[in-house]
Motif scaffolding. Structure first.
Motif, PDB file in Angstrom:
ATOM      1  N   PRO A 216       0.823  -1.207   0.000  1.00 24.36           N
ATOM      2  CA  PRO A 216       0.000   0.000   0.000  1.00 24.36           C
ATOM      3  C   PRO A 216       0.862   1.264   0.000  1.00 24.36           C
ATOM      4  N   LEU A 217       0.310   2.346  -0.527  1.00 28.81           N
ATOM      5  CA  LEU A 217       1.065   3.590  -0.664  1.00 28.81           C
ATOM      6  C   LEU A 217       1.657   4.043   0.665  1.00 28.81           C
ATOM      7  N   HIS A 218       0.864   4.045   1.716  1.00 23.08           N
ATOM      8  CA  HIS A 218       1.366   4.610   2.980  1.00 23.08           C
ATOM      9  C   HIS A 218       2.534   3.807   3.524  1.00 23.08           C
ATOM     10  N   ILE A 219       2.560   2.511   3.280  1.00 19.60           N
ATOM     11  CA  ILE A 219       3.677   1.687   3.741  1.00 19.60           C
ATOM     12  C   ILE A 219       4.924   1.978   2.911  1.00 19.60           C
ATOM     13  N   GLN A 220       4.753   2.085   1.582  1.00 25.05           N
ATOM     14  CA  GLN A 220       5.900   2.421   0.731  1.00 25.05           C
ATOM     15  C   GLN A 220       6.443   3.808   1.071  1.00 25.05           C
ATOM     16  N   GLN A 221       5.553   4.761   1.331  1.00 23.05           N
ATOM     17  CA  GLN A 221       6.021   6.102   1.662  1.00 23.05           C
ATOM     18  C   GLN A 221       6.726   6.139   3.015  1.00 23.05           C
ATOM     19  N   ALA A 222       6.244   5.370   3.982  1.00 22.72           N
ATOM     20  CA  ALA A 222       6.913   5.323   5.279  1.00 22.72           C
ATOM     21  C   ALA A 222       8.337   4.789   5.121  1.00 22.72           C
ATOM     22  N   ALA A 223       8.507   3.758   4.287  1.00 18.91           N
ATOM     23  CA  ALA A 223       9.846   3.235   4.024  1.00 18.91           C
ATOM     24  C   ALA A 223      10.702   4.262   3.293  1.00 18.91           C
ATOM     25  N   GLN A 224      10.093   5.004   2.377  1.00 21.28           N
ATOM     26  CA  GLN A 224      10.805   6.060   1.658  1.00 21.28           C
ATOM     27  C   GLN A 224      11.293   7.139   2.618  1.00 21.28           C
ATOM     28  N   ILE A 225      10.449   7.529   3.565  1.00 23.91           N
ATOM     29  CA  ILE A 225      10.825   8.543   4.550  1.00 23.91           C
ATOM     30  C   ILE A 225      11.983   8.048   5.416  1.00 23.91           C
ATOM     31  N   ARG A 226      11.927   6.784   5.817  1.00 28.47           N
ATOM     32  CA  ARG A 226      13.022   6.236   6.623  1.00 28.47           C
ATOM     33  C   ARG A 226      14.328   6.192   5.824  1.00 28.47           C
ATOM     34  N   ALA A 227      14.230   5.879   4.521  1.00 24.06           N
ATOM     35  CA  ALA A 227      15.426   5.883   3.669  1.00 24.06           C
ATOM     36  C   ALA A 227      15.984   7.297   3.540  1.00 24.06           C
ATOM     37  N   PHE A 228      15.096   8.272   3.440  1.00 23.17           N
ATOM     38  CA  PHE A 228      15.519   9.677   3.381  1.00 23.17           C
ATOM     39  C   PHE A 228      16.256  10.070   4.662  1.00 23.17           C
ATOM     40  N   ARG A 229      15.700   9.705   5.810  1.00 19.46           N
ATOM     41  CA  ARG A 229      16.334  10.075   7.084  1.00 19.46           C
ATOM     42  C   ARG A 229      17.703   9.405   7.230  1.00 19.46           C
ATOM     43  N   ALA A 230      17.816   8.163   6.775  1.00 21.07           N
ATOM     44  CA  ALA A 230      19.103   7.471   6.867  1.00 21.07           C
ATOM     45  C   ALA A 230      20.144   8.152   5.983  1.00 21.07           C
TER      46      ALA A 230
END
Length: 340
Positions: A216-230
């Motif tokens: 789902p979009l919200h799960i993919q976006q949450a992973a994207q945000i975590r990748a951005f923070r890393a």
């Protein structure tokens, strides 16, 4: 706590059912909506940019006008398509608009989405260099723009200028200190989110994303945000980045709300193709009575990860109705979710 803003695409349509009949309507109503949003206690007024369409297109006159009419609210874009932009001219426009707004600009920029015409950026005089595609050209323009916003001199002064010059190389004017840290990249993929973090840009995620995992979009976006923070941490930046997500959220409080949004036709993510090769996932809309809405939004992992929420609004329904939409979220939903 979250910052909550609105995001308007600024559509206009010369049809009887539209409250926004013309480009003038779209622009003037956008200013009025920002004023009303500030009165309600909203944190941001953001506008989408699309070329060759009956939508908002040239952002800086609008941003400057909103800046002159308001005092507190953040003013931004989500997003400006950098394939169409001259970084030097844009740096001057952005500096001027930010000074008028006393440092409240929050500029979202990106490679942009599919446009109304084929290779529309060519009509603006831009071409990818050899071996470069249009997305890479947009990112190159973004890097040039960011460098100009640092305010470093780069232009050799004329030895016989019309007016006296300060010593050394000259920069573009007007320069607005701090604007460089208020640039956001609208990212559709994990890779460009990490790229934006490396360059020190904040992150905007939209209601669509490249479908990279099938989740789902919200799960993919949450992973994207975590990748951005890393990636931000790895880059060693000193400041804390900002991260926004955009959502269509409507609290059904009266018959108008139920007529417009109560049919439940957009309660699931959808899959589509941005072009022949790019599979994308488009986020669902949230529309329900406040108690139901609160429980649905608790499960949105991307909203939980972000510090800023942009509410996409139906601008053609008019300023008064959109004030009602925003006020409903601020009063019936946000407190229960600790957004306020």
């Amino acid at each position: 706590m979250k910052k909550i803003g609105f995001l308007s695409f600024g559509h206009w349509t010369p049809l009887p059912q539209s409250r926004t009949q013309s480009a003038a309507d779209a622009l003037l109503q956008s200013i009025d909506l920002a004023v009303e949003a500030e009165r309600l206690g909203m944190d941001g007024a953001y506008f989408r940019v699309h070329h060759f369409a009956q939508q908002l297109a040239s952002p800086f006159p609008l941003l400057a006008a909103v800046g002159a009419r308001t005092r507190r609210i953040e003013i931004g874009t989500a997003v400006i398509d950098m394939r169409y932009e001259n970084p030097h001219y844009m740096a001057e426009d952005a500096g001027a608009a930010d000074l008028i707004a006393a440092g409240r600009l929050q500029l979202g920029i990106s490679r942009g989405s599919p446009e109304q015409v084929i290779d529309g950026w060519r009509y603006f005089g831009y071409r990818p260099t050899e071996g470069e595609d249009d997305a890479e050209m947009g990112r190159r323009h973004a890097e040039e723009f960011l460098e100009l916003l640092r305010g470093k001199g780069f232009a050799r002064p004329n030895p016989r200028p019309m007016f006296p010059n300060p010593p050394g190389l000259l920069r573009l004017e007007p320069y607005s200190e701090g604007l460089h840290d208020r640039i956001w990249w609208g990212s559709a993929s994990n890779a460009t989110a990490a790229w934006a973090a490396k360059l020190g840009m904040n992150l905007q995620t939209s209601t669509l994303k490249f479908d990279e995992t099938g989740e789902p979009l919200h799960i993919q976006q949450a992973a994207q945000i975590r990748a951005f923070r890393a990636a931000w941490k790895d880059a060693g930046h000193a400041r804390i980045p900002r991260i926004s997500v955009s959502r269509s959220i409507f609290a059904l409080l009266d018959d108008r709300d139920r007529t417009y949004f109560g049919r439940g036709s957009n309660e699931e993510d959808k899959i589509g193709f941005l072009d022949e090769k790019t599979r994308a996932i488009f986020g669902r809309s949230y529309a329900a009575e406040p108690d139901v809405l609160i429980e649905q939004l608790r499960k949105d992992e991307a909203i939980a990860e972000a510090d800023t929420l942009l509410l996409t609004i139906p601008n053609q329904l008019g300023v008064a109705y959109n004030v009602h939409v925003m006020e409903a979220i601020l009063t019936t939903v946000a407190p229960a979710l600790n957004w306020r």
